[in-house]
Structure formats: structure tokens, C-alpha cells
Design an enzyme around this catalytic site. Sequence first.
Site, PDB file in Angstrom:
ATOM      1  N   ASN A  51     -15.352  -0.863   6.457  1.00 16.53           N
ATOM      2  CA  ASN A  51     -14.932  -2.262   6.402  1.00 16.53           C
ATOM      3  C   ASN A  51     -16.015  -3.201   6.914  1.00 16.53           C
ATOM      4  O   ASN A  51     -16.157  -4.312   6.413  1.00 16.53           O
ATOM      5  CB  ASN A  51     -13.627  -2.454   7.182  1.00 16.53           C
ATOM      6  N   GLY A  89      -7.508  -0.913  -1.689  1.00 14.32           N
ATOM      7  CA  GLY A  89      -6.478  -1.910  -1.964  1.00 14.32           C
ATOM      8  C   GLY A  89      -5.311  -1.298  -2.729  1.00 14.32           C
ATOM      9  O   GLY A  89      -5.178  -0.068  -2.817  1.00 14.32           O
ATOM     10  N   HIS A 142     -37.425  -4.296  38.314  1.00 12.48           N
ATOM     11  CA  HIS A 142     -36.781  -3.222  37.549  1.00 12.48           C
ATOM     12  C   HIS A 142     -37.775  -2.141  37.128  1.00 12.48           C
ATOM     13  O   HIS A 142     -37.365  -1.093  36.634  1.00 12.48           O
ATOM     14  CB  HIS A 142     -36.079  -3.807  36.319  1.00 12.48           C
ATOM     15  N   TYR A 197     -17.474  -6.229   4.789  1.00  9.83           N
ATOM     16  CA  TYR A 197     -17.675  -7.622   5.229  1.00  9.83           C
ATOM     17  C   TYR A 197     -19.113  -8.057   4.906  1.00  9.83           C
ATOM     18  O   TYR A 197     -19.353  -9.179   4.448  1.00  9.83           O
ATOM     19  CB  TYR A 197     -17.463  -7.752   6.738  1.00  9.83           C
ATOM     20  N   ARG A 247     -17.646 -15.232   9.071  1.00 10.63           N
ATOM     21  CA  ARG A 247     -16.205 -15.449   8.811  1.00 10.63           C
ATOM     22  C   ARG A 247     -15.620 -16.357   9.887  1.00 10.63           C
ATOM     23  O   ARG A 247     -14.807 -17.239   9.603  1.00 10.63           O
ATOM     24  CB  ARG A 247     -15.442 -14.116   8.782  1.00 10.63           C
ATOM     25  N   ARG A 305     -38.371  -8.672  33.537  1.00 11.05           N
ATOM     26  CA  ARG A 305     -37.351  -7.969  34.337  1.00 11.05           C
ATOM     27  C   ARG A 305     -37.939  -7.488  35.654  1.00 11.05           C
ATOM     28  O   ARG A 305     -37.306  -7.532  36.699  1.00 11.05           O
ATOM     29  CB  ARG A 305     -36.780  -6.781  33.553  1.00 11.05           C
ATOM     30  N   LYS A 351     -13.640   4.613   8.491  1.00 15.29           N
ATOM     31  CA  LYS A 351     -13.022   3.529   7.709  1.00 15.29           C
ATOM     32  C   LYS A 351     -13.416   2.166   8.285  1.00 15.29           C
ATOM     33  O   LYS A 351     -13.639   1.204   7.537  1.00 15.29           O
ATOM     34  CB  LYS A 351     -11.494   3.696   7.698  1.00 15.29           C
ATOM     35  N   ASN A 387      12.122   3.163   4.214  1.00 13.61           N
ATOM     36  CA  ASN A 387      11.639   1.865   4.690  1.00 13.61           C
ATOM     37  C   ASN A 387      12.686   1.309   5.633  1.00 13.61           C
ATOM     38  O   ASN A 387      13.882   1.540   5.439  1.00 13.61           O
ATOM     39  CB  ASN A 387      11.427   0.914   3.498  1.00 13.61           C
ATOM     40  N   MET A 434       0.826  -1.217   0.000  1.00 15.36           N
ATOM     41  CA  MET A 434       0.000   0.000   0.000  1.00 15.36           C
ATOM     42  C   MET A 434       0.857   1.262   0.000  1.00 15.36           C
ATOM     43  O   MET A 434       0.572   2.217  -0.722  1.00 15.36           O
ATOM     44  CB  MET A 434      -0.928   0.006   1.223  1.00 15.36           C
ATOM     45  N   GLY A 435       1.916   1.261   0.802  1.00 13.23           N
ATOM     46  CA  GLY A 435       2.777   2.435   0.898  1.00 13.23           C
ATOM     47  C   GLY A 435       3.452   2.741  -0.425  1.00 13.23           C
ATOM     48  O   GLY A 435       3.514   3.898  -0.872  1.00 13.23           O
TER      49      GLY A 435
END
Length: 467
Positions: free
Chosen positions: A187, A130, A449, A191, A288, A443, A183, A33, A14-15
Site C-alpha cells: 500500500n 479491490g 559524541h 500511494y 495526501r 555532534r 500488504k 453477517n 470485499m467480503g
Amino acid sequence: MTKPTIGLIGLGTMGAALALNIAEKGFGIAVWNRTTSVTEKFVAQAGNLAQQITPAETLTDFVAAIAPPRAVILMVPAGQAVDDQLTALAPLLGPDDLVIDAGNANFHDTNRRAASGLPFRFMGIGVSGGEEGARHGPAIMAGGAELDWARIAPVLQAIAARAEDGTPCAAHLGPDGAGHFVKAVHNGIEYADMQMIAETYGVMRDGLAMPAPEIGAAFARWNAGPLQSYLVEISAAVAQATDPVGQGPLLDMIVDAAGQKGTGRWTAIEAQTLAAPIPVIEAAVMARNVSAQRAERAAGERVYGPAPQSLTGILSVDDLEQALIAGKILCYAQGFAMMTAAAAEFRWALDMPAIARVWRAGCIIRSAMLNDMATALAEVPGRNLILSDFFAGHLRHSIPALRRVVAAGAMHGLALPALGAGLAWFDMMRTARGTANMIQGQRDFFGLHGFERLDGLPRPHGPWAAA
Ligand code: 6PG
């Protein structure tokens, strides 16, 4: 050559691609690097662009090669490597220099780093697309201070992908970790989109007995309609590829266990923390994980036998297309709703239409639907996408097919976790009188509650409570 004002650290896939992209847009760039041979190889392969590139052997030489105020892009693996690099840069940079973490950082780490008193300016940006995207135009989701964005925006906008209307897909979305947060949601949607495509593939393969090339042709057809998107496009290519070493479709030879670097999981974890429902994304992360349990799945099949799977005559390929349209809208709606929740929680002014516009090109989830999403999100800020006239129209049309597909999968033993999760969420979201009154009763029964009454009368507890 005048000294560049930009530098990039980390010449991995990527870099390297990002550095070439920057050089190609006319900016001089210094590169470094950890392993010098990687830098040498990179410059040797840069062709004409090498003129724009200043390689450095040491970090000190690298910093000295950049004219202040410097902008240093980090493209190193997320996590400790970023912290190590920031520590190494600390004594070398001045307070006006800017370090930009362009990796897939967890946004909590970006928040932490931004608040840690670094002796230079700091931004976290999400970069999607990518290697191809990084080289020729990624989508860029920036987080950090407005003034730092203003400084680096000309470079980031020049290297970013462009939407059809020419707008660069690079935007400043908020302070600190806001860019990396967006980001992560990207992602998560990635997925979910991939999982739903895989589920329709499974129905075609196991339910409709379609060979891979035929499935690929169906994806290619879908890609000419409302589903037009990068992921459907590449799914067509993946299904149509032949095995270069053996015979037949390559897809049939690929092990059915998905890898993951963790960004989708972060999104699911964060959604739970925010109490933001994103069941399609959660189902995709779960799927996954289950995919990786190959031995357990094989043992399960030995115990229970294969499920009765034929759906011929029950479902059509068109049903699957419509189901995927519905699933896609539902999953993006969940992602945008999660970002709305995050904006409130973190006091970020996340601009949902701007995010939809940034995702229109360059990124992995780019899709023809995003233009209409940007419009719908702008109509009423904060409103869920499924309540907009435009997407309600789409859903009214496609939900019946999603229902048929999910029901047929359930009856015939084909697992459709993400599509099923989308449908269940949709049905909850269109039901004014839900079933949580029972939960409130339970509850109160076991824990006193309390509950609210529909008629507003004060009735803090049920008759089961001891007086
Ligand atoms: C992108 C992608 C990218 C991601 C890889 C692998 O937007 O370019 O999201 O950032 O890291 O696609 O992700 P997984 O290994 O988690 O599948």
C-alpha cells in the site's frame, strides 16, 4: 449438500466478492453477517452460486454449518471489530479450527493476536485488488504457520489472480504479521505510484496546458510501454472520462483532497522505526496530508500568488514518461529494501522474488516491471534493486529526464514531492563520499559524541573538545 469446511464473516463489498469467488471455484462456503438482511440480500443476488453458499442467521448457526476442522475468513473492518469477532468466536471454535483475518490489519495487531493465546489457529493475510480483485482474483500475501498455510493454500491459490505464466498470486511469506506487513508495504508503494502519476498529471495540466482527455491519451500510450501497469491504465480512464452530470472532463470536477485509510501512513511510521529510507512513499503520504489542507493552500495562493507555471518548450511528455519510469523503479527499490530491513529485524525469511511474483497480477500495484524485479531480486539476495544490471540500465537512461522534470518543477513552482524525493535519494545512493562527516563534527562539537576517522587513527574527539 455436504457441509462446507470454509466460512466467511463480513459481507461488505470485499467480503461478498471474496465469498462469491470462493463459491465460484467450487468450494462450499458458509456466510454470516452481523445484519441478517445483508446476508439475505447477498444470497438472493448470488445467482447459481447460491447453491454453494450456506447462509447463517447467528454466529452459532454459522459455526455449526461448517465441518471441522473449520477455516473461517474474517472480512471485517481492521481494528477493534477484528478483536471483537475473535472474542465472539473463541467459545465456539476448537483448537484445530483456523481463523484467517483477511482485512487490512496493522501487522502489529496481527502479531499481538497471534501471540495472545487464542483457543484456535490464526493467520493474517493481506488481500489486494479491490472489489474486482476479490471477486475474480486478488493477490494474496499470507502470514502465519506453515501448516495452516498448507491447509488453506488450495483455496487461496484457487481464488487468487494468476500471473501470465499461470502461477497463482498467493504465497505464504512468513509467520504472524508478515503477510499484513508486506500488504502495508504494497500500500505504501501504491500511494507512491499514485502520487507520482498525479505529479506527472499536474505537469501536463498546469505546465503544458494539456486538457484532461489529452493527458489520458498520454497515460494510455505510456501503458503500452515499460510503465504498463494497472495504475497507469486506470489513470488513463480517469482522465478520459466525461462528467456524467455536467460538461467536460469529470477529473476537472473532482475535489483535489485525497482520502486515506491509513495503511500508507503505517508504512511510513514503520520505515522510521526500522530506519529504512522510503522517501518516495513518505512524500506520497505527506502529499495526501497536504492535499487535505485545502483552505490553507488557498490562503497560501492568496499570499504568494500562483506560481509561474508554463513549461511549454522546456519539458516534453516523453520526459515525463521517463521520469515516471525512474521514479517507479526508485520507489519499488525502497519498498523492497524496507522489507529486507524488516526481515532482518523481525527474523522473517521474507522471500523478495516471491513477493515480486505475488504482486505481478491481481493487486493494485501490478505492473509489467515486476517480472524483471523478481529476476533482479533473485540474482543477489539483499542487494538493492538499483544496483542490478537490468535496473541500472533503465535508470541510466531515465534519470536525466527525472532530473529535468524535477528541476523544471522547482524553477516553475510545480510541486513534485515524490519524484523529487526519489531523485534526492538516488543522488545520495550514488555518492560514496556523502556529507554526514559534517554532522558527525557538529555532534562531537556540541555533545562529544565522537566520530570515526577515514585513516582509522584513534581520534575520538575534535580539537574543540576541552582537554
Ligand atoms: C488494495 C488496496 C486497498 C486499500 C484501498 C484504499 O490493495 O486493494 O490497497 O487495500 O484499502 O485502496 O486505501 P486508502 O483509503 O488508504 O487510499
